[in-house]
Design an enzyme around this catalytic site. Structure first.
Site, PDB file in Angstrom:
ATOM      1  N   ASP A 129      -6.823  -2.831  -7.471  1.00 37.91           N
ATOM      2  CA  ASP A 129      -6.312  -2.179  -8.691  1.00 37.91           C
ATOM      3  C   ASP A 129      -5.121  -2.902  -9.304  1.00 37.91           C
ATOM      4  O   ASP A 129      -4.733  -2.590 -10.431  1.00 37.91           O
ATOM      5  CB  ASP A 129      -5.915  -0.735  -8.362  1.00 37.91           C
ATOM      6  CG  ASP A 129      -7.138   0.088  -7.993  1.00 37.91           C
ATOM      7  OD1 ASP A 129      -7.229   0.550  -6.847  1.00 37.91           O
ATOM      8  OD2 ASP A 129      -8.038   0.201  -8.854  1.00 37.91           O
ATOM      9  N   HIS A 134      -3.503  -0.851   1.381  1.00 36.04           N
ATOM     10  CA  HIS A 134      -4.915  -0.495   1.521  1.00 36.04           C
ATOM     11  C   HIS A 134      -5.127   0.033   2.936  1.00 36.04           C
ATOM     12  O   HIS A 134      -4.537  -0.440   3.883  1.00 36.04           O
ATOM     13  CB  HIS A 134      -5.803  -1.726   1.285  1.00 36.04           C
ATOM     14  CG  HIS A 134      -7.222  -1.383   0.984  1.00 36.04           C
ATOM     15  ND1 HIS A 134      -8.137  -1.117   1.966  1.00 36.04           N
ATOM     16  CD2 HIS A 134      -7.865  -1.211  -0.190  1.00 36.04           C
ATOM     17  CE1 HIS A 134      -9.304  -0.831   1.420  1.00 36.04           C
ATOM     18  NE2 HIS A 134      -9.172  -0.873   0.109  1.00 36.04           N
TER      19      HIS A 134
HETATM   20  C1  SDX Z   1      -8.674   1.805  -3.720  1.00 36.95           C
HETATM   21  O1  SDX Z   1     -10.565   2.660   0.765  1.00 36.95           O
HETATM   22  C2  SDX Z   1     -10.995   1.784  -0.160  1.00 36.95           C
HETATM   23  O2  SDX Z   1     -11.757   0.934   0.127  1.00 36.95           O
HETATM   24  C3  SDX Z   1     -10.431   2.047  -1.540  1.00 36.95           C
HETATM   25  C4  SDX Z   1     -10.742   0.970  -2.608  1.00 36.95           C
HETATM   26  C5  SDX Z   1     -12.231   0.896  -2.951  1.00 36.95           C
HETATM   27  O3  SDX Z   1     -12.697  -0.158  -3.409  1.00 36.95           O
HETATM   28  O4  SDX Z   1     -12.895   1.981  -2.857  1.00 36.95           O
HETATM   29  O5  SDX Z   1     -10.313  -0.320  -2.135  1.00 36.95           O
HETATM   30  C6  SDX Z   1     -10.041   1.272  -3.924  1.00 36.95           C
HETATM   31  O6  SDX Z   1      -8.502   3.004  -3.656  1.00 36.95           O
HETATM   32  C7  SDX Z   1      -7.532   0.836  -3.520  1.00 36.95           C
HETATM   33  C8  SDX Z   1      -6.177   1.560  -3.213  1.00 36.95           C
HETATM   34  C9  SDX Z   1      -5.598   2.020  -4.565  1.00 36.95           C
HETATM   35  N1  SDX Z   1      -4.409   2.861  -4.335  1.00 36.95           N
HETATM   36  C10 SDX Z   1      -3.182   2.412  -4.609  1.00 36.95           C
HETATM   37  O7  SDX Z   1      -2.919   1.275  -4.994  1.00 36.95           O
HETATM   38  C11 SDX Z   1      -2.076   3.468  -4.414  1.00 36.95           C
HETATM   39  C12 SDX Z   1      -0.889   2.845  -3.689  1.00 36.95           C
HETATM   40  N2  SDX Z   1      -1.261   2.574  -2.304  1.00 36.95           N
HETATM   41  C13 SDX Z   1      -0.985   3.564  -1.343  1.00 36.95           C
HETATM   42  O8  SDX Z   1      -0.877   4.871  -1.749  1.00 36.95           O
HETATM   43  C14 SDX Z   1      -1.594   3.319   0.020  1.00 36.95           C
HETATM   44  O9  SDX Z   1      -1.408   2.005   0.334  1.00 36.95           O
HETATM   45  C15 SDX Z   1      -3.069   3.659   0.219  1.00 36.95           C
HETATM   46  C16 SDX Z   1      -3.362   5.048  -0.176  1.00 36.95           C
HETATM   47  C17 SDX Z   1      -3.920   2.723  -0.554  1.00 36.95           C
HETATM   48  C18 SDX Z   1      -3.372   3.459   1.702  1.00 36.95           C
HETATM   49  O10 SDX Z   1      -2.607   4.398   2.371  1.00 36.95           O
HETATM   50  P1  SDX Z   1      -2.572   4.426   3.965  1.00 36.95           P
HETATM   51  O11 SDX Z   1      -3.398   3.395   4.614  1.00 36.95           O
HETATM   52  O12 SDX Z   1      -2.787   5.840   4.333  1.00 36.95           O
HETATM   53  O13 SDX Z   1      -1.140   3.945   4.259  1.00 36.95           O
HETATM   54  P2  SDX Z   1       0.002   4.917   4.573  1.00 36.95           P
HETATM   55  O14 SDX Z   1       0.111   5.897   3.457  1.00 36.95           O
HETATM   56  O15 SDX Z   1      -0.187   5.416   5.968  1.00 36.95           O
HETATM   57  O16 SDX Z   1       1.248   3.922   4.507  1.00 36.95           O
HETATM   58  C19 SDX Z   1       1.652   3.162   5.631  1.00 36.95           C
HETATM   59  C20 SDX Z   1       3.099   2.794   5.314  1.00 36.95           C
HETATM   60  C21 SDX Z   1       3.942   4.013   4.933  1.00 36.95           C
HETATM   61  O17 SDX Z   1       5.268   3.724   5.219  1.00 36.95           O
HETATM   62  P3  SDX Z   1       5.874   4.237   6.659  1.00 36.95           P
HETATM   63  O18 SDX Z   1       5.558   5.718   6.756  1.00 36.95           O
HETATM   64  O19 SDX Z   1       5.161   3.403   7.708  1.00 36.95           O
HETATM   65  O20 SDX Z   1       7.362   3.940   6.572  1.00 36.95           O
HETATM   66  O21 SDX Z   1       3.109   1.933   4.151  1.00 36.95           O
HETATM   67  C22 SDX Z   1       3.797   2.597   3.101  1.00 36.95           C
HETATM   68  C23 SDX Z   1       3.801   4.065   3.423  1.00 36.95           C
HETATM   69  O22 SDX Z   1       4.908   4.720   2.819  1.00 36.95           O
HETATM   70  N3  SDX Z   1       3.026   2.322   1.872  1.00 36.95           N
HETATM   71  C24 SDX Z   1       3.576   2.055   0.693  1.00 36.95           C
HETATM   72  C25 SDX Z   1       2.499   1.790  -0.168  1.00 36.95           C
HETATM   73  N4  SDX Z   1       1.348   1.929   0.502  1.00 36.95           N
HETATM   74  C26 SDX Z   1       1.676   2.261   1.765  1.00 36.95           C
HETATM   75  N5  SDX Z   1       4.860   2.005   0.294  1.00 36.95           N
HETATM   76  C27 SDX Z   1       5.066   1.680  -1.012  1.00 36.95           C
HETATM   77  N6  SDX Z   1       4.096   1.397  -1.901  1.00 36.95           N
HETATM   78  C28 SDX Z   1       2.808   1.455  -1.514  1.00 36.95           C
HETATM   79  N7  SDX Z   1       1.834   1.186  -2.384  1.00 36.95           N
END
Ligand code: SDX
Length: 430
Positions: A365, A308
């Site tokens: 989710d 998140h």
């Molecule tokens: C919602 O914003 C809100 O409030 C949203 C929400 C709401 O109520 O409106 O809470 C609802 O959208 C919840 C999120 C649902 N999405 C997912 O579950 C999709 C999977 N999650 C990710 O795509 C990710 O965690 C996000 C999009 C939710 C957040 O992305 P960020 O904060 O931009 O994190 P990032 O992409 O910068 O990741 C940081 C690191 C990275 O690795 P490094 O580059 O540091 O090596 O964490 C890793 C990412 O690759 N990472 C994940 C991951 N989420 C982040 N790796 C594997 N699986 C994941 N799910």
């Protein structure tokens, strides 16, 4: 901490005010940065940037706190819990309604639960396999064609009436899109049913057989809608604010929110979670392989339902949903193997350095889809249910911006990295 920041650019030093939220969080006010320095700031994901001051929802990502108008989210799911309509009123109008106000709002929802027959007829021309989120966004915008009086929402009573129409009709639009996809006759709303029961009635009743809503199913859906009702400046809410900042009407602004929510990184994640769990259950990949894929930078796979932008701890909604899955499935005398797999994935991830170091926890989710499945909602309607829940939050945020006379059209700047000045080359010289 000081009440201002000092920024030195070359030999020029400027002071930037520091503003403070009621929780003690602070922000550097850079609203005069360009005027004072000729420089803009660069924050492409807006992860370091507050786009507004808001009094609606409070999140503490480190502590896993979520409050609606100051009330902790946990109190919305403990007895005597409010229902979704009451939570919607609270978010939009800033306080809990008294009995008369709640009764009046409920009546407005009842009076506006039907769709104009012109809109209903349009469903016949939509392909049966059309994505429900596309139908929802388009039809929400379409409401403006049939309720022109609500294009102008400068008058407060006009906003309440537009909000009531949207919150009431969103269920009917969603249910009709589901019925269309199954080739079933439309079931009209029943004014004698409460908000969630009426939605389930329109989804699952048959002309000759009323769908009986059990208390635990109605309760579970009520809780799901409340847990999704608002979440400060998330992607879809920011989309509503951007569109609303141009003084676009409430229907158009919320339709933009639906479109943003559709994305698999946002509201679409609840569908991706179930697809991921199904793949594991059907034997496509093991939980352990899922974790390995999620960590592999050469693999585009993400552990959907994990991570998140704000929560660096458990999403409090995920905790509540996880507990509810057990309770609802037990009351329904049902088991869901996907829940066991979800638990195994959570166990593996929370003990894996990759996830621990990045503070990746289950988000809203991760378990919501299992509960929606238990209620009988088809997977392709999960994000539509997220949108039904989030609608009051979008309306509340739109209203807060609309009522703020100092708010301006949202128009970010850029860092240009394109071509320097160049000439047009006539076709014969290319
Ligand atoms: C919602 O914003 C809100 O409030 C949203 C929400 C709401 O109520 O409106 O809470 C609802 O959208 C919840 C999120 C649902 N999405 C997912 O579950 C999709 C999977 N999650 C990710 O795509 C990710 O965690 C996000 C999009 C939710 C957040 O992305 P960020 O904060 O931009 O994190 P990032 O992409 O910068 O990741 C940081 C690191 C990275 O690795 P490094 O580059 O540091 O090596 O964490 C890793 C990412 O690759 N990472 C994940 C991951 N989420 C982040 N790796 C594997 N699986 C994941 N799910």
């Amino acid at each position: 901490m000081a009440d201002k920041a000092i920024l030195q650019v070359g030999d020029k030093k400027i002071e930037l005010p520091i503003i403070e939220g009621v929780d003690g969080s602070k922000a550097i006010d850079i609203s005069q940065l360009l005027a004072q320095t000729g420089l803009t700031s660069y924050d492409p994901s807006l992860g370091n940037t507050a786009i507004c001051k808001s009094a609606i929802t409070y999140i503490d990502g480190d502590k896993g706190i979520l409050r609606y108008r100051g009330i902790p989210i946990e109190q919305f799911t403990a007895q005597p819990k409010p229902n979704f309509v009451e939570a919607a009123w609270l978010l939009i109008f800033g306080r809990l309604p008294n009995k008369a106000e709640l009764a009046e709002f409920r009546q407005q929802l009842i009076d506006n639960e039907l769709l104009h027959e012109g809109i209903k007829d349009q469903f016949q021309h939509i392909p049966a396999d059309a994505p429900p989120m596309a139908i929802l966004s388009a039809t929400m915008n379409n409401l403006a064609c049939f309720h022109k009086q609500f294009l102008e929402v400068e008058k407060p009573e006009g906003l309440v009436a537009a909000a009531a129409r949207l919150i009431s009709k969103v269920r009917t639009i969603a249910a009709f899109s589901y019925r269309r996809s199954r080739g079933l006759p439309f079931i009209y709303p029943d004014p004698g049913l409460r908000y969630c029961a009426n939605f389930l009635h329109m989804m699952f009743s048959l002309p000759y057989k009323q769908y009986i809503v059990t208390p635990e199913i109605e309760d579970a859906l009520n809780m799901i809608f409340i847990l999704h009702a608002d979440h400060e400046q998330n992607c879809s809410t920011s989309a509503v604010r951007v569109v609303g900042s141009a003084r676009a009407n409430l229907f158009a602004s919320c339709a933009a929110g639906v479109s943003a929510l559709w994305g698999p990184l946002h509201g679409g994640a609840n569908v991706e979670v179930i697809n991921m769990l199904e793949r594991i259950y059907q034997g496509g990949i093991s939980p352990e392989q899922c974790i390995r894929d999620a960590k592999d930078k050469n693999n585009s796979f993400r552990l959907f339902g994990f991570g998140h932008r704000v929560y660096r701890n458990f999403d409090p909604r995920a905790k509540i949903l996880k507990e509810s899955c057990d309770r609802v499935l037990a009351k329904m005398h049902r088991q869901d193997p996907l829940l066991d797999i979800a638990r195994r994935l959570e166990e593996l991830a929370l003990s894996d350095p990759y996830f621990v170091e990045r503070k990746l926890y289950p988000n809203v989710d991760f378990y919501s889809g299992i509960l929606l499945r238990a209620i009988g909602i088809p997977t392709n309607m999960f994000t539509v249910c997220f949108a039904i829940g989030r609608l009051p939050g979008w309306i509340a945020q739109w209203k807060e911006q609309h009522d703020d006379t100092s708010s301006k059209i949202l128009r970010p700047r850029q860092v240009y990295i394109g071509a320097q000045v160049t000439d047009y080359v006539p076709m014969e010289q290319r």
